[in-house]
Design a protein around this motif. Structure first.
Motif, mmCIF file in Angstrom:
data_model
loop_
_atom_site.group_PDB
_atom_site.id
_atom_site.type_symbol
_atom_site.label_atom_id
_atom_site.label_comp_id
_atom_site.label_asym_id
_atom_site.label_seq_id
_atom_site.Cartn_x
_atom_site.Cartn_y
_atom_site.Cartn_z
ATOM 1 N N TYR A 86 -6.617 11.864 -5.346
ATOM 2 C CA TYR A 86 -7.445 11.896 -4.682
ATOM 3 C C TYR A 86 -8.562 13.143 -4.978
ATOM 4 O O TYR A 86 -9.900 12.587 -5.045
ATOM 5 C CB TYR A 86 -7.227 13.079 -3.744
ATOM 6 C CG TYR A 86 -6.518 12.145 -2.151
ATOM 7 C CD1 TYR A 86 -6.217 12.233 -1.425
ATOM 8 C CD2 TYR A 86 -6.128 10.313 -3.097
ATOM 9 C CE1 TYR A 86 -5.152 11.273 -0.715
ATOM 10 C CE2 TYR A 86 -4.864 9.604 -1.840
ATOM 11 C CZ TYR A 86 -5.181 10.542 -1.032
ATOM 12 O OH TYR A 86 -4.123 9.152 0.168
ATOM 13 N N ALA A 103 -10.699 10.637 -7.462
ATOM 14 C CA ALA A 103 -11.382 9.452 -6.484
ATOM 15 C C ALA A 103 -12.660 10.118 -6.128
ATOM 16 O O ALA A 103 -13.651 9.762 -5.548
ATOM 17 C CB ALA A 103 -10.532 9.233 -5.485
ATOM 18 N N THR A 132 -13.022 11.154 3.524
ATOM 19 C CA THR A 132 -11.844 10.079 2.281
ATOM 20 C C THR A 132 -10.581 9.948 2.571
ATOM 21 O O THR A 132 -9.952 9.290 2.299
ATOM 22 C CB THR A 132 -13.194 9.965 0.767
ATOM 23 O OG1 THR A 132 -14.751 9.961 1.117
ATOM 24 C CG2 THR A 132 -12.735 8.925 -0.038
ATOM 25 N N SER A 133 -10.211 11.413 1.995
ATOM 26 C CA SER A 133 -9.251 12.058 1.270
ATOM 27 C C SER A 133 -8.379 11.595 2.322
ATOM 28 O O SER A 133 -6.916 10.926 2.631
ATOM 29 C CB SER A 133 -8.724 12.696 0.908
ATOM 30 O OG SER A 133 -10.425 12.971 -0.001
ATOM 31 N N ASN A 160 -8.364 9.054 5.078
ATOM 32 C CA ASN A 160 -7.997 8.030 5.135
ATOM 33 C C ASN A 160 -7.202 7.217 4.473
ATOM 34 O O ASN A 160 -7.031 5.854 4.608
ATOM 35 C CB ASN A 160 -9.617 7.187 5.736
ATOM 36 C CG ASN A 160 -9.655 8.360 7.323
ATOM 37 O OD1 ASN A 160 -9.090 8.666 8.138
ATOM 38 N ND2 ASN A 160 -11.297 8.473 6.948
ATOM 39 N N GLU A 161 -6.596 7.574 3.485
ATOM 40 C CA GLU A 161 -6.605 7.206 2.123
ATOM 41 C C GLU A 161 -5.097 6.280 2.404
ATOM 42 O O GLU A 161 -4.506 6.767 3.029
ATOM 43 C CB GLU A 161 -6.689 7.484 0.662
ATOM 44 C CG GLU A 161 -6.700 6.961 -0.117
ATOM 45 C CD GLU A 161 -5.769 6.366 -1.146
ATOM 46 O OE1 GLU A 161 -3.993 6.850 -0.608
ATOM 47 O OE2 GLU A 161 -5.554 4.787 -1.217
ATOM 48 N N TYR A 162 -5.179 5.500 2.103
ATOM 49 C CA TYR A 162 -3.634 4.825 2.049
ATOM 50 C C TYR A 162 -2.971 4.161 0.730
ATOM 51 O O TYR A 162 -1.860 4.490 0.531
ATOM 52 C CB TYR A 162 -3.675 3.643 3.103
ATOM 53 C CG TYR A 162 -2.357 2.673 3.823
ATOM 54 C CD1 TYR A 162 -2.754 1.031 2.935
ATOM 55 C CD2 TYR A 162 -1.542 2.942 4.550
ATOM 56 C CE1 TYR A 162 -1.257 0.575 2.990
ATOM 57 C CE2 TYR A 162 -0.187 2.752 4.494
ATOM 58 C CZ TYR A 162 -0.066 1.660 3.970
ATOM 59 O OH TYR A 162 1.081 0.409 3.999
ATOM 60 N N THR A 222 -9.414 -2.930 2.610
ATOM 61 C CA THR A 222 -8.704 -2.476 3.725
ATOM 62 C C THR A 222 -8.682 -3.264 4.936
ATOM 63 O O THR A 222 -8.327 -4.169 5.430
ATOM 64 C CB THR A 222 -8.494 -1.389 4.251
ATOM 65 O OG1 THR A 222 -8.277 -0.520 2.485
ATOM 66 C CG2 THR A 222 -7.500 -1.030 4.825
#
Lengths: 277, 415, 321
Positions: A145, A148, A205-206, A208-210, C257
């Motif tokens: 993360y 990213a 961003t972090s 919600n990251e999947y 997504t």
């Protein structure tokens, strides 16, 4: 006067209408979370349930690993955001305030990395992390993360720092301090709103990251909230829509709370550097 | 002041290093831990069976623990691929029976042939399931459980339409559907038999019922067979039945929405799906729900049903193959199978079969071509697309079938 | 205590700039490198090998078979060649470019309109609207997709219900996922909806920085609102607009997504591929990692080309010092 207030009322009406349309999906999610299952699936939708129930929320909370996943998400995101902000700030200072060879290259890299499609890097990243024994660990996800979020953060913070008026910095120089000393004492407080704004973006961003969380974490007790949510839909059996909506509402709450707290700062922060480029 | 600069920079470097190489983590794989990947269905459906198998295994192997990690159907293969690349695969993995061939052909699994005799009832494994775990004469997958499709219907709605008993032929079922539609004209969008437009598992049953097939081998290569006369007859029969029986979206799949949700809201008098659908029909119709086997176009016979199911395999990189096989043995014991059967699944051996509607439907079944590129046909939605085009009337059955058939030929023969 | 630097400044008062730079060349030379070292360290440690691997993989045949054996087969530019000769690839590029233009256009225009609206409404409406935007921004993507799917579903979606009730037409059991255009329009709506808050709030903040005096001066001079906007406001907003536009291009071109989940895995066909979905289907689903890597590189090149103009402007804007 009256023409102006009439116009303002007109705009207000438009504003409220826009609000209703924009927020509708959020409203629908929350409203569905309170409906009993029969109503959830009914052919004719109801706006507000006649018999609201909190059963779905109870189901969601009691689904295995709810609190674990919240805890993991909070840990991962807070650490990732904190570390990225420090690292990004330092790099942004270098970019904004110093001339050095390789500066242009560094900037291009920061933008270029953002253009890489994440999907293509999943397997190689997994292999790298496996080598460091960071698969199925929170630290592995944190590092991913951070990577990213860094390019965007460096880029944005550079903009904010560039926006600080030169006069303030030079005033500090005459004072007798070095450039770095000046930063610490005078500029940091000025850049603070910009830091807040960037950190909010990194947070969302972090949180919600999947995809990376899914691939890197196996142990269910280590999973993040987004992965936990996916289990509602992963089964080939009964999908509990009411519980899914309740779970979604619950997982959105921390972000909304955090957001509302720093909301004022964002507006100020985003402008401070953004307008001056 | 210069010192301060260096100090700050050093701190930052240190932070960066800590973040980048935090390998002080104590999360190394424990020496005596067996990692098992099962689908989430087991977690919610039969956790007791899992617990019993773990307990038995731990009793037989002192000092070992079992770590069961539950997966989603949607992304478990991506995760599996990642672990194959990283060299840290689980020791046991549950695979869908249509997913097996691709991985067996690539050499992803350990050969379990030498352990076969130790697995309960392995002599009488269901042919269809056992075949999905066999490749090149060797056993790589142990049948876990199977599922077939039945018709779940509302006895009250059927009685109201003056239908006495389940149909014995497709023609009779079609007539019943018309009656049900007439009796429920007041309900907008009512489906006598709710069938999703792109439910290829159901649609292909018609194809196999009329003697057709999806693809066959010819001289070592795969050839799409949907454009054969029998297949087209089957597809046409499906189209005619759908038009009479179902008001579902012509492009929707069989999970969106779940048929039992439509049923529970009174939108359908019958639904097609796995036997466990009866769990979720809602409080209103729970007492008036029954099931029967989908009839063939030939009176008195069952229409072949898709035999879904899962196998258990041991990934090749695993260092605990023998122990993994032992866990599988515990998890597929006769007791475990009986427990799964009680939850509405079809057990993995013929000597365990009962007479539930579910199990009767499995007596006549069909399965997808055993090609290593079959999953690409599924993922590319070739069959779904074909059905949507047929039902929407965009293409005639012949055209859609021909196009899909060519597509299937090229995909199945891809390198 | 006296400072060598401070003394230098005081002594060389008439020409401070040159001296300072001279010292900077020697003494401060290492500072910037130390400052960027952590970032370079983290990104290098994590991304250097994967990026290197990505390039290598794109030149190899690397399917599931090779992945299990950890050994690829060199095929040179075959992967790239097969992509460039694939009709599906070109159609997908075109479709994605159109999709990106539509999304970015709607997002920036919509965001600007919302920002202008925020300026013109009363305080309470502003708070209401901003809070609403915040709620939308905070919603996780996977959640938003589920809610949107739920709202537009065939059987009992509320959108169909409302449209029918409002007598806009008979939308009973209207299938929003039946045609490619309808699917991609829904995806566009979802993405723009999710992106508007960030753009609107940023632009609103930027708007509030436009000096009142300039606006008023222009108005006194008799300029009409549109002229004021174009000549006074817009130039000041330009840096922000550049950033937002280039970011939007990056994100919307590579979006995965929302598109994949909303259209639904069972509705995905080459006829409605977007670039990232094409990458996913051809690279991952088919377990052809060599091809997937090649597609990733091609995507990078295309996105770089699309955003080149904006990015170059952004880099230049910050160079003035």
């Amino acid at each position: 006067m009256s023409a102006r207030s009439a116009r303002r009322t007109g705009w207000n009406v438009v504003g409220v209408a826009v609000f209703v349309v924009m927020v509708f999906p959020v409203f629908w999610m929350i409203s569905t979370a309170f409906k009993p299952t029969d109503e959830v699936n009914s052919q004719t939708p109801t706006w507000f349930s006649g018999h609201p129930t909190v059963q779905h929320f109870a189901d969601a909370i009691h689904k295995p690993f709810f609190w674990d996943s919240v805890k993991n998400s909070v840990i991962i995101v807070l650490i990732a955001v904190a570390i990225s902000m420090v690292l990004a700030f330092l790099a942004a200072v270098a970019l904004a305030k110093y001339r050095f060879t390789g500066r242009k290259l560094f900037i291009v890299l920061m933008i270029g990395i953002q253009m890489l499609p994440g999907a293509g890097l999943i397997i190689p990243l997994y292999v790298v992390l496996a080598r460091y024994h960071q698969v199925d660990t929170l630290t592995g996800v944190i590092v991913v993360y951070i990577s990213a979020v860094l390019p965007f953060s460096v880029w944005t913070l550079r903009g904010f720092i560039l926006g600080i008026p030169k006069e303030l910095e030079e005033a500090a120089m005459v004072d007798g301090s070095t450039r770095l000393g000046a930063f610490a004492r005078i500029l940091l407080p000025l850049v603070a709103p910009g830091l807040v704004a960037t950190s909010v973006f990194a947070f969302i961003t972090s949180w919600n990251e999947y995809i990376f969380a899914r691939i890197l974490l196996n142990d269910q007790s280590k999973q993040t909230v987004t992965v936990w949510l996916s289990y509602f839909l992963g089964t080939s059996r009964n999908t509990d829509w009411g519980a899914l909506m309740a779970a979604s509402t619950l997982t959105a709450i921390p972000v909304v709370v955090f957001f509302l707290l720093v909301q004022r700062r964002i507006a100020f922060g985003l402008t401070a550097g953004a307008v001056k480029g | 002041m210069r010192l301060r600069v260096v100090a700050v920079a050093a701190m930052a470097v240190l932070l960066g290093l800590v973040a980048a190489t935090a390998s002080a983590s104590p999360q190394r794989a424990q020496a005596n831990k067996l990692t098992v990947w099962l689908q989430v269905d087991a977690q919610s459906g039969w956790p007791d069976v899992v617990a019993a198998a773990n307990a038995q295994f731990q009793k037989d192997h002192a000092g070992w623990t079992v770590d069961v990690q539950y997966q989603n159907w949607g992304d478990h293969l991506q995760k599996f691929d990642a672990t194959l690349a990283g060299g840290n695969t689980p020791d046991v993995i549950e695979m869908g029976n249509t997913e097996m061939v691709k991985y067996m052909a690539a050499g992803a699994f350990s050969d379990l042939s030498s352990f076969k005799s130790s697995f309960a009832n392995s002599g009488s494994w269901l042919k269809g399931l056992a075949a999905s775990g066999t490749y090149g004469g060797k056993t790589y997958g142990v049948p876990y459980y199977a599922g077939s499709r039945v018709v779940t219907y509302r006895t009250d709605a059927w009685n109201k339409a003056k239908i006495k008993k389940p149909p014995s032929s497709l023609a009779q079922f079609t007539a019943y559907a018309k009656k049900l539609a007439a009796a429920n004209k007041s309900v907008k969008g009512f489906s006598p038999v709710y069938i999703a437009g792109t439910d290829w598992y159901f649609a292909m049953s018609f194809v196999y019922d009329y003697g057709g097939s999806i693809a066959k081998t010819q001289g070592g290569k795969w050839v799409g067979n949907l454009d054969s006369k029998q297949s087209i007859a089957g597809l046409t029969a499906f189209k005619n039945f759908f038009n009479v029986a179902s008001k579902a979206s012509k492009t929707s799949d069989e999970n969106h929405p779940a048929p039992y949700d439509v049923y529970s809201q009174g939108g359908a008098a019958s639904i097609i799906g796995p036997g466990w659908f009866s769990c979720c029909v809602g409080t209103k119709y729970k007492g008036v729900t029954a099931q029967f086997v989908m009839p063939s176009h030939t009176a008195g016979q069952a229409m072949p049903g898709f035999l879904g199911g899962s196998d258990l395999a041991v990934p090749a990189p695993s260092k605990n193959a023998a122990l993994a096989a032992d866990w599988i043995k515990d998890f597929t014991s006769t007791d475990a199978q009986r427990a799964l059967q009680a939850k509405g699944n079809i057990p993995n051996a013929t000597n365990l079969l009962g007479t539930s509607v579910n199990e009767r439907a499995a007596t006549r079944s069909w399965f997808v071509p055993a090609a290593k590129h079959w999953v690409d046909v599924e993922n590319g939605n070739i069959l779904r697309n074909m059905l949507a085009q047929i039902l929407k009337g965009k293409l005639t059955v012949k055209q859609a079938a021909a196009s899909a058939s060519d597509n299937i030929t090229s995909v199945l023969n891809g390198s | 205590m006296t400072h060598p630097d401070g003394m230098a400044v005081a002594a060389e008062a008439p020409r401070p700039r040159r001296r300072r730079l001279t010292r900077a060349a020697i003494g401060r030379g290492t500072v910037p490198y130390l400052l960027i070292l952590p970032v370079v360290g983290v990104l290098g440690a994590l991304l250097a090998y994967p990026i290197y691997r990505l390039v290598i993989l794109s030149l190899q045949k690397y399917t599931l078979f090779e992945l299990i054996r950890h050994k690829g087969v060199w095929v040179g530019l075959d992967n790239f060649s097969s992509i460039l000769h694939d009709q599906v690839f070109w159609h997908t590029v075109l479709r994605t470019v159109i999709f990106t233009v539509a999304n970015v256009g709607l997002t920036i225009a919509g965001g600007l309109a919302l920002a202008l609206l925020l300026v013109r409404v009363s305080g309470w409406v502003r708070i209401l609207l901003t809070s609403g935007l915040v709620l939308v921004w905070a919603m996780p993507q996977v959640v938003a997709v589920q809610v949107w799917y739920w709202m537009t579903n065939y059987q009992n979606g509320v959108v169909n219900y409302v449209l029918t009730q409002l007598h806009i037409g008979d939308f009973f059991q209207h299938d929003w996922y039946a045609s490619t255009f309808s699917q991609l329009s829904l995806v566009t709506l979802l993405i723009v909806w999710g992106a508007l808050p960030f753009v609107a709030i940023t632009l609103y903040a930027a708007l509030s920085q436009v000096p009142r005096e300039l606006v008023e001066a222009a108005e006194i001079d008799g300029a009409r609102p549109r002229r004021v906007f174009l000549d006074v406001t817009l130039p000041i907003l330009t840096p922000v607009l550049l950033i937002l536009t280039s970011l939007s291009i990056l994100w919307d071109f590579g979006v995965f997504t929302q598109a994949y989940l909303l259209i639904g895995p069972s509705h995905i066909t080459p006829g409605n591929y977007l670039m990232s979905i094409y990458l996913f289907q051809e690279g991952f689903q088919k377990a052809d990692y060599g091809k997937g890597s090649a597609i990733s590189i091609v995507m990078l090149v295309i996105v770089a080309a699309l955003s080149f103009f904006y990015v170059r402007k952004m880099v230049r804007v910050g160079e003035v010092e």
